[in-house]
Design an enzyme around this catalytic site. Structure first.
Site, mmCIF file in Angstrom:
data_model
loop_
_atom_site.group_PDB
_atom_site.id
_atom_site.type_symbol
_atom_site.label_atom_id
_atom_site.label_comp_id
_atom_site.label_asym_id
_atom_site.label_seq_id
_atom_site.Cartn_x
_atom_site.Cartn_y
_atom_site.Cartn_z
ATOM 1 N N SER A 30 0.766 -1.158 -0.035
ATOM 2 C CA SER A 30 0.136 0.185 0.078
ATOM 3 C C SER A 30 0.910 1.132 -0.044
ATOM 4 C CB SER A 30 -0.898 0.047 1.267
ATOM 5 O OG SER A 30 -1.613 1.295 1.081
ATOM 6 N N CYS A 31 0.666 2.174 -1.042
ATOM 7 C CA CYS A 31 1.296 3.586 -1.046
ATOM 8 C C CYS A 31 0.259 4.451 -0.736
ATOM 9 C CB CYS A 31 2.085 3.579 -2.505
ATOM 10 S SG CYS A 31 0.764 3.849 -3.680
ATOM 11 N N PRO A 32 0.895 5.727 -0.478
ATOM 12 C CA PRO A 32 -0.162 7.012 -0.107
ATOM 13 C C PRO A 32 -1.228 7.214 -1.047
ATOM 14 C CG PRO A 32 1.996 7.462 0.538
ATOM 15 C CD PRO A 32 2.212 6.106 -0.169
ATOM 16 N N GLY A 52 -2.122 4.971 -3.395
ATOM 17 C CA GLY A 52 -2.770 3.827 -3.806
ATOM 18 C C GLY A 52 -2.854 3.355 -5.206
ATOM 19 N N THR A 80 1.772 0.706 -5.162
ATOM 20 C CA THR A 80 0.980 -0.347 -4.385
ATOM 21 C C THR A 80 1.266 -1.685 -5.420
ATOM 22 O OG1 THR A 80 -0.517 1.131 -3.423
ATOM 23 C CG2 THR A 80 -1.176 -1.072 -3.827
#
Length: 476
Positions: free
Chosen positions: A8-10, A12, A16
């Site tokens: 998960s990245c900020p 998304g 991700t």
């Protein structure tokens, strides 16, 4: 070997899925299996199941956002920034597979109850799961709102709202604001449970309409389910070119789903559900005497039957739907009284009939005093598990007495939780003394029946017991 992972990245979107692909490629090259759950802008995909966790030899979380790790309790997790999974996935996989398992912790009764509640939450499925997700997010707003309203009345008097700007009126208004948010939150998080983050917007909009058009709790339920399945349908059937996929979570889904929900709540749901709500309110207000007591008995039986399970939660959800800012609900009072009785009655029985309980059970009974006083019905579960045919009928009898007497006495409660601790706050409970009598009577009935029908410890020699006294500590 088998692994599970979450990426998960900020935003998304990019990292991700890059991290997920890197882990999958690396695992395949190394001869391992891996399942990667992506928590992107369109919600969680390829979700890790309980079966996946049981079979996993390693767990990786590669994320730059907050990830709920409650399902991994007791497992060793390798947690890194998402870019590390992209840069060196093979090294990350080796770390996960070579990580030493954490030593199991000793668990006391209170901790076991928390674990039971977590496992119960994990085991929920379908409509019940979605409903309980919404209710669990709504309850803190109801509790905070109810207590703040009660404190406002306690400080500023019964006409506190006639003194704007005063300390008491500010608390009262803050509590009303929390109450006003509970219906939109219910709709939003039912939808969230169904279709993840993209469903929050239409669910909250539907819940807001429900809070303003008279459809209330029932309208928010319908709005939440409608919003969730609407978003799923949009994601499934509306296909855009790959270059435009990034518009789905930030433009297409919110725009379409919010528009449809507004039309649905105004032209379809609003008036019919508002009519049903008014009819239900009129019926509840008409109850008195024997009829009220019968409803209280039924609610009491539901509270004790599965001690925090679906039947218990159905009664609790019904009770919370009857709460109105500044007013005490007889239904809520009966449900909380009945829910407190099972642990309290068992605790009293361990004192009255000591020879019928093991040393560890008597020690656990001490914790039941606190759990029961705090309205945590699940405190009775370990005792019911060891001797269900005696414990469950006993606690149902006591809860039925408490619920029936509470309704017969006309007691009311302005907050949905807190146990005996909220009874100290003025205006939280109406008919306080009779209400306490109802709780004590239910506790005495459970303790009396259980102490009479339970056999001495020596007669349980062939019965599986869940308690073991190890090194002076309670191990379950």
């Amino acid at each position: 070997m088998k692994l599970v992972a979450i990426t998960s990245c900020p935003t998304g979107i990019a990292h991700t899925y890059m991290a997920a692909e890197a882990l999958q490629v690396a695992a395949k090259a190394m001869g391992h299996e891996i399942k990667v759950e992506t928590q992107g802008s369109v919600g969680a995909e390829n979700v890790i199941t309980e079966k996946d966790l049981r079979e996993a030899n390693g767990i990786i979380i590669a994320a730059d956002t907050k990830v709920d790790k409650s399902r991994f309790t007791g497992r060793t997790i390798i947690e890194v920034p998402v870019k590390e999974a992209i840069r060196d996935p093979k090294e990350l996989i080796n770390r996960a597979l070579s990580a030493k398992p954490e030593a199991p912790a000793k668990v006391d009764l209170t901790e076991q109850v928390s674990q039971i509640k977590a496992e119960e939450k994990e085991s929920r499925s379908g409509i019940y799961k979605h409903l309980m997700t919404g209710v669990s997010f709504m309850i803190p707003f109801v509790v905070a709102g109810g207590l703040l309203i009660a404190l406002g009345f306690a400080i500023g008097g019964i006409y506190v709202f006639d003194h704007p700007g005063s300390f008491g009126e500010t608390l009262f208004t803050t509590g009303k604001s929390a109450f006003a948010l509970m219906i939109p939150i219910l709709g939003a998080y039912i939808a969230y449970s169904i279709a993840d983050r993209p469903a929050l917007v239409p669910g909250m909009i539907g819940g807001y309409f429900a809070s303003t058009n008279g459809s209330g709790f029932l309208g928010a339920l319908l709005a939440g389910f409608a919003a969730g399945y609407l978003v799923i349908a949009i994601k499934k059937y509306l296909k855009l070119p790959k270059t435009m996929q990034g518009l789905m979570p930030i433009l297409i889904i919110p725009l379409l789903s919010a528009g449809v929900m507004g039309l649905l709540m105004v032209y379809v749901v609003g008036e019919p559900v508002a009519f049903v709500n008014k009819a239900l309110a009129d019926w509840l207000n008409s109850l008195n005497g024997t009829n009220a007591a019968i409803l209280g008995i039924i609610l009491g039986l539901m509270q004790a039957f599965d001690m925090g399970g679906p039947v218990n939660k159905a009664a609790y959800a019904f009770a919370t739907s009857t709460l109105v800012p500044g007013h005490a609900s007889p239904i809520m009072a009966a449900v909380m009284a009945a829910g407190m009785v099972p642990p309290l009655g068992i605790a009293l029985s361990t004192v009255l009939a000591k020879r019928k309980y093991t040393a560890a059970e008597k020690e656990a009974g001490k914790a039941c005093w606190a759990l029961g006083a705090s309205f945590i019905t699940e405190g009775a579960i370990p005792f019911a598990a060891t001797d269900p045919l005696r414990v469950i009928p006993s606690i149902m009898a006591g809860s039925a007495v408490a619920g029936g007497l509470s309704m017969a006495f006309g007691a009311g409660l302005a907050v949905p939780h807190g146990g005996v601790w909220v009874l100290l706050i003025p205006n939280v409970v109406t008919q306080l003394v009779p209400y306490i009598i109802a709780i004590l009577a239910g506790t005495a009935v459970t303790a009396g029946i259980l102490s009479f029908i339970k056999k001495p410890v020596s007669e349980y020699s062939n019965t599986k017991v869940n308690y073991e006294n190890v090194q002076g500590e309670l191990k379950i």
